[in-house]
Design a protein around this motif. Structure first.
Motif, PDB file in Angstrom:
ATOM      1  N   THR A   1       1.896   9.665   2.407  1.00  0.00           N
ATOM      2  CA  THR A   1       0.763  11.249   1.347  1.00  0.00           C
ATOM      3  C   THR A   1       1.215  12.223   2.020  1.00  0.00           C
ATOM      4  O   THR A   1       2.146  12.493   1.893  1.00  0.00           O
ATOM      5  CB  THR A   1      -0.363  11.438   2.141  1.00  0.00           C
TER       6      THR A   1
ATOM      7  N   THR B   1      -0.631   3.608   1.900  1.00  0.00           N
ATOM      8  CA  THR B   1      -0.373   2.109   2.185  1.00  0.00           C
ATOM      9  C   THR B   1       1.176   1.867   1.640  1.00  0.00           C
ATOM     10  O   THR B   1       1.993   2.379   1.561  1.00  0.00           O
ATOM     11  CB  THR B   1      -1.328   1.816   0.857  1.00  0.00           C
ATOM     12  N   HIS B   2       0.854   0.358   1.979  1.00  0.00           N
ATOM     13  CA  HIS B   2       2.375  -0.540   1.923  1.00  0.00           C
ATOM     14  C   HIS B   2       2.332  -1.283   0.704  1.00  0.00           C
ATOM     15  O   HIS B   2       1.175  -1.858   0.390  1.00  0.00           O
ATOM     16  CB  HIS B   2       2.387  -1.325   2.991  1.00  0.00           C
TER      17      HIS B   2
ATOM     18  N   GLU C   1       7.667   4.259   6.405  1.00  0.00           N
ATOM     19  CA  GLU C   1       7.385   5.319   7.123  1.00  0.00           C
ATOM     20  C   GLU C   1       7.838   6.664   7.928  1.00  0.00           C
ATOM     21  O   GLU C   1       9.089   6.637   7.663  1.00  0.00           O
ATOM     22  CB  GLU C   1       6.570   4.807   8.270  1.00  0.00           C
TER      23      GLU C   1
ATOM     24  N   HIS D   1       6.246   2.366   2.000  1.00  0.00           N
ATOM     25  CA  HIS D   1       5.631   2.642   2.750  1.00  0.00           C
ATOM     26  C   HIS D   1       5.128   4.246   1.470  1.00  0.00           C
ATOM     27  O   HIS D   1       5.767   5.058   1.090  1.00  0.00           O
ATOM     28  CB  HIS D   1       5.289   3.087   3.996  1.00  0.00           C
ATOM     29  N   GLN D   2       3.948   4.093   0.899  1.00  0.00           N
ATOM     30  CA  GLN D   2       3.255   5.086  -0.256  1.00  0.00           C
ATOM     31  C   GLN D   2       2.716   6.813   0.256  1.00  0.00           C
ATOM     32  O   GLN D   2       1.635   6.176   0.846  1.00  0.00           O
ATOM     33  CB  GLN D   2       2.063   4.848  -0.868  1.00  0.00           C
TER      34      GLN D   2
ATOM     35  N   THR E   1      -0.520   7.249  -1.562  1.00  0.00           N
ATOM     36  CA  THR E   1      -2.242   6.458  -0.809  1.00  0.00           C
ATOM     37  C   THR E   1      -2.441   5.840   0.569  1.00  0.00           C
ATOM     38  O   THR E   1      -3.289   6.030   1.273  1.00  0.00           O
ATOM     39  CB  THR E   1      -2.149   5.108  -1.937  1.00  0.00           C
TER      40      THR E   1
END
Length: 244
Positions: free
Chosen positions: A202, A190-191, A147, A199-200, A188
């Motif tokens: 944005t 999301t994890h 994150e 963490h993906q 996305t």
């Protein structure tokens, strides 16, 4: 310390070992922020480490990375989290003045054996400093796999990503130069599965992190614009240029 890798379950305190070769007046300064886990990366680089197709990476460096950054032969580039330093060597091969910084002594030893003419420093990227700032390249640096944070915040791994980035932009990136961050993310927000917790981030999250430090440009690894709202799996290239 490059590219995404399985994270150790619990970071352990270790002492960073310093290599025998260093530039004059290079120093460590400031608080410990986060430089990855040297014990984990020592084990990782004692094995195969990350595997790359060298010709493919050379094509990326020359065809996408260098044009995106606007670098020309002779420009100063510091790669942080350089791993076994393939990309640092490819940048040097293209005529850039390169220093590679890696926290793992095992990775540094491997790089010095493979590329004896390359300037490789064994140090925590969050502390290493130099009297020769310039541009910075960070490929897959662990700070950006989890994150992202705002000022004074720490993420789930205890890392203040904003403070780490601020320190690099202030102390390693010279006025008018840029930091290029290359990372894998499908954008996305999301994890990954709980055992990884990657963490993906944005586009908006990347912009929020880097915008306070300069002019930001975000593309995919092909150097193409990213379409808002469209699922993305080709990687992200963030160029942040410090005001001159």
């Amino acid at each position: 310390m490059t590219e995404q890798s399985p994270a150790p379950k619990r970071p352990r305190k270790t002492t960073t070992r310093t290599g025998a070769t260093s530039r004059p007046r290079t120093r460590k300064t400031g608080p410990v922020l986060d430089g990855g886990n040297p014990t984990f990366y020592d084990r990782f680089y004692a094995g195969s480490g990350f595997r790359y197709q060298e010709d493919r990476e050379r094509a990326f460096v020359r065809g996408v990375l260098i044009p995106a950054a606007g670098w020309v032969p002779g420009d100063r580039v510091i790669e942080i989290g350089a791993g076994k330093c393939l990309h640092a060597r490819l940048l040097a091969e293209a005529g850039l003045d390169v220093t590679a910084v890696e926290v793992s002594a095992t990775g540094v030893d491997a790089a010095r054996r493979a590329y004896p003419g390359l300037d490789v420093q064994c140090a925590d990227a969050a502390q290493w400093a130099t009297d020769r700032p310039g541009n910075v390249f960070a490929r897959g640096l662990s700070w950006y796999h989890y994150e992202l944070t705002g000022p004074g915040e720490r993420n789930s791994r205890g890392v203040d990503v904003h403070a780490c980035t601020e320190r690099v932009m202030r102390d390693l990136v010279a006025p008018g130069c840029c930091m290029v961050m290359q990372i894998v993310s499908d954008l996305t927000g999301t994890h990954n599965p709980p055992d990884r917790k990657v963490h993906q981030s944005t586009v908006a999250e990347f912009e929020a992190l880097f915008a306070p430090f300069g002019q930001v440009s975000i593309t995919d690894w092909a150097g193409q614009p990213i379409v808002p709202g469209k699922r993305h799996d080709r990687g992200v290239l963030v160029v942040t240029r410090r005001a001159g």
